[in-house]
Design an enzyme around this catalytic site. Structure first.
Site, PDB file in Angstrom:
ATOM      1  N   ARG A   1       0.843  -1.189   0.000  1.00  0.00           N
ATOM      2  CA  ARG A   1       0.000   0.000   0.000  1.00  0.00           C
ATOM      3  C   ARG A   1       0.878   1.239   0.000  1.00  0.00           C
ATOM      4  NH1 ARG A   1      -4.631  -1.735   4.424  1.00  0.00           N
ATOM      5  NH2 ARG A   1      -5.611  -3.334   3.141  1.00  0.00           N
TER       6      ARG A   1
ATOM      7  N   ARG B   1       2.399   1.022  10.455  1.00  0.00           N
ATOM      8  CA  ARG B   1       1.879   1.395   9.134  1.00  0.00           C
ATOM      9  C   ARG B   1       3.026   1.337   8.130  1.00  0.00           C
ATOM     10  NH1 ARG B   1      -2.857   3.992   7.836  1.00  0.00           N
ATOM     11  NH2 ARG B   1      -3.223   4.487  10.036  1.00  0.00           N
TER      12      ARG B   1
ATOM     13  N   GLU C   1      -6.708  -1.026  15.410  1.00  0.00           N
ATOM     14  CA  GLU C   1      -7.294  -1.975  14.459  1.00  0.00           C
ATOM     15  C   GLU C   1      -6.299  -3.061  14.065  1.00  0.00           C
ATOM     16  OE1 GLU C   1      -8.127  -2.376   9.790  1.00  0.00           O
ATOM     17  OE2 GLU C   1      -8.115  -0.334  10.577  1.00  0.00           O
TER      18      GLU C   1
ATOM     19  N   SER D   1     -10.416  -5.873   9.817  1.00  0.00           N
ATOM     20  CA  SER D   1     -11.702  -5.354   9.356  1.00  0.00           C
ATOM     21  C   SER D   1     -12.393  -6.470   8.598  1.00  0.00           C
ATOM     22  CB  SER D   1     -11.527  -4.142   8.439  1.00  0.00           C
ATOM     23  OG  SER D   1     -11.218  -2.981   9.159  1.00  0.00           O
TER      24      SER D   1
ATOM     25  N   ARG E   1       0.852  -6.392  12.745  1.00  0.00           N
ATOM     26  CA  ARG E   1       0.173  -5.782  13.893  1.00  0.00           C
ATOM     27  C   ARG E   1      -0.032  -6.799  15.015  1.00  0.00           C
ATOM     28  NH1 ARG E   1      -3.822  -0.815  12.279  1.00  0.00           N
ATOM     29  NH2 ARG E   1      -2.295   0.284  10.968  1.00  0.00           N
TER      30      ARG E   1
END
Length: 430
Positions: free
Chosen positions: A262, A277, A349, A352, A391
């Site tokens: 990403r 991130r 988070e 999802s 994560r």
């Protein structure tokens, strides 16, 4: 992509759904383009019928020696041919305009989704586990003595730039073990089929799951025309791209461990410390392809699959329903699972899980043939992290940290570590 028939039949409901997302009413504009397209198609069909009639009559006029009628009919056929070509081109233009409108708008939220502006309006639905109380000030993952030699951001920056990490030794081993633990749990206990697929895909695959055309800046395009996947959702969901499968084949439940890429466009200055991130990271993804009547039930099941991983690892978490302002482009409803990070004193988070209805299936033309016969229908698709591996590593390190800088590792992970139970303050497995 949206169903034009639904918009024709339910313009007010369509606009009401968009309003929940903060988008102005669009049905009038969409239906005007749709009407223009249908008008051109109808006119082209009428002109074709006139040309066909003239074609049948021209021979008879020739046989009768009626040259004037023969020439008139020939001229009419030429005129109608040109008219048909013009109308078909105009219809094609209107069709492209309509498609651009339909693919540019996000999915409509389910009625049960809370209306809100951003993450502050998300609604917590449950918690599991109690955050550990430390008798010292807990550190963030990158500050721990146990990981100082095994999590190298400076060398990664030399190799590739910012937002990369070079893991080695015990840290790399725990990271790998976590991915294997997740895959084995999903395949042996949750009934998912493991897939190892490409991380480079064609443009139409990115379009199928909704990353294109609107969110191209969030991903990486290679010079050969392939796109690097932002998640295995793209690979797994597109397995049924342009397929008609039997209803008895449903549900299909897939999982994959892959590299993900990403660009993190728009995240400048956000989560720049550590490996929270990154441009390149790893995830164990879950994707389900279901009958429309079963997709909401499947959404709950997939959420539990992700939660189960955290429970096995003893990591406290909370599950929230995202509000309309925080949902992704293709989702009708999303559960976010947030793991407790003591170094940040916050839930962050880690998964999802979204139900997309027929939104992606319509873009992919993915359908099923009902068992009782009848016209093929669009499948429903769902996707979710099960989990983000990096994560999860952060959560394991921070929740297991000790006063001396070592890390106690979750018991559930020990079999994937050859019986090792901790990382010493010197960065060794023990």
């Amino acid at each position: 992509m949206h169903d034009i028939r639904f918009i024709r039949d339910n313009p007010d409901a369509f606009d009401a759904g968009l309003a929940k997302l903060g988008i102005s009413a669009m049905s009038s504009e969409i239906l005007a383009v749709d009407a223009a397209r249908r008008e051109k198609i109808a006119a082209a069909e009428a002109a074709q019928a006139e040309r066909n009639a003239a074609s049948k009559q021209v021979g008879a006029a020739k046989a009768k020696g009626d040259e004037a009628e023969f020439e008139r009919l020939r001229g009419l056929m030429t005129e109608k041919k040109d008219e048909i070509a013009r109308l078909e081109e105009e219809a094609k233009t209107e069709d492209a305009r309509l498609r651009d409108l339909l693919v540019s708008l996000p999915n409509l939220p389910l009625d049960e989704v809370p209306v809100g502006a951003d993450e502050n309006d998300n609604v917590e639905i449950r918690r599991w586990g109690e955050p550990k109380t430390f008798d010292f000030a807990p550190k963030e993952h990158y500050e721990l003595a146990a990981v100082q030699d095994g999590m190298d951001f400076e060398t990664a920056a030399k190799l590739a730039g910012s937002r990369f990490v070079l893991m080695s030794g015990a840290v790399a081993r725990v990271h790998r073990a976590l991915a294997q633990f997740m895959l084995d749990t999903h395949t042996t206990e949750h009934g998912l089929t493991e897939v190892n697929g490409p991380v480079m895909v064609r443009e139409e695959m990115m379009f199928g799951t909704g990353q294109l055309p609107k969110f191209g800046e969030d991903s990486y395009l290679l010079r050969e025309g392939w796109w690097l996947i932002p998640t295995s959702e793209v690979t797994l969901t597109n397995i049924v791209n342009d397929c008609i499968i039997e209803e008895s084949y449903l549900p299909r439940r897939y999982t994959a461990h892959s590299l993900c890429f990403r660009s993190e466009a728009g995240s400048a200055g956000k989560d720049t410390s550590g490996m929270l991130r990154q441009h390149q990271f790893e995830k164990v993804e879950m994707v389900s392809v279901t009958h429309p009547d079963k997709s909401l039930e499947e959404h709950e099941r997939m959420t539990r699959c992700a939660e189960a991983i955290l429970e096995k690892l003893g990591l406290p978490y909370r599950t929230v329903v995202l509000c309309t302002g925080d949902m992704g482009f293709g989702a009708r409803k999303t559960h976010d699972i947030e793991v407790w990070l003591p170094g940040q004193n916050a839930y962050r988070e880690i998964s999802s899980v979204s139900v997309c209805g027929a939104f992606q299936a319509r873009r992919m033309n993915a359908r099923f043939r009902p068992d009782g016969g009848g016209k093929p229908e669009f499948v429903h698709t769902l996707n979710g992290s099960g989990l983000a591996v990096g994560r999860c590593l952060i959560a394991v390190l921070e929740n297991g940290q000790q006063a001396d800088g070592s890390v106690e590792l979750p018991q559930a992970l020990h079999p994937w570590l050859g019986g090792k139970t901790r990382i010493t303050a010197e960065g060794q497995m023990a």
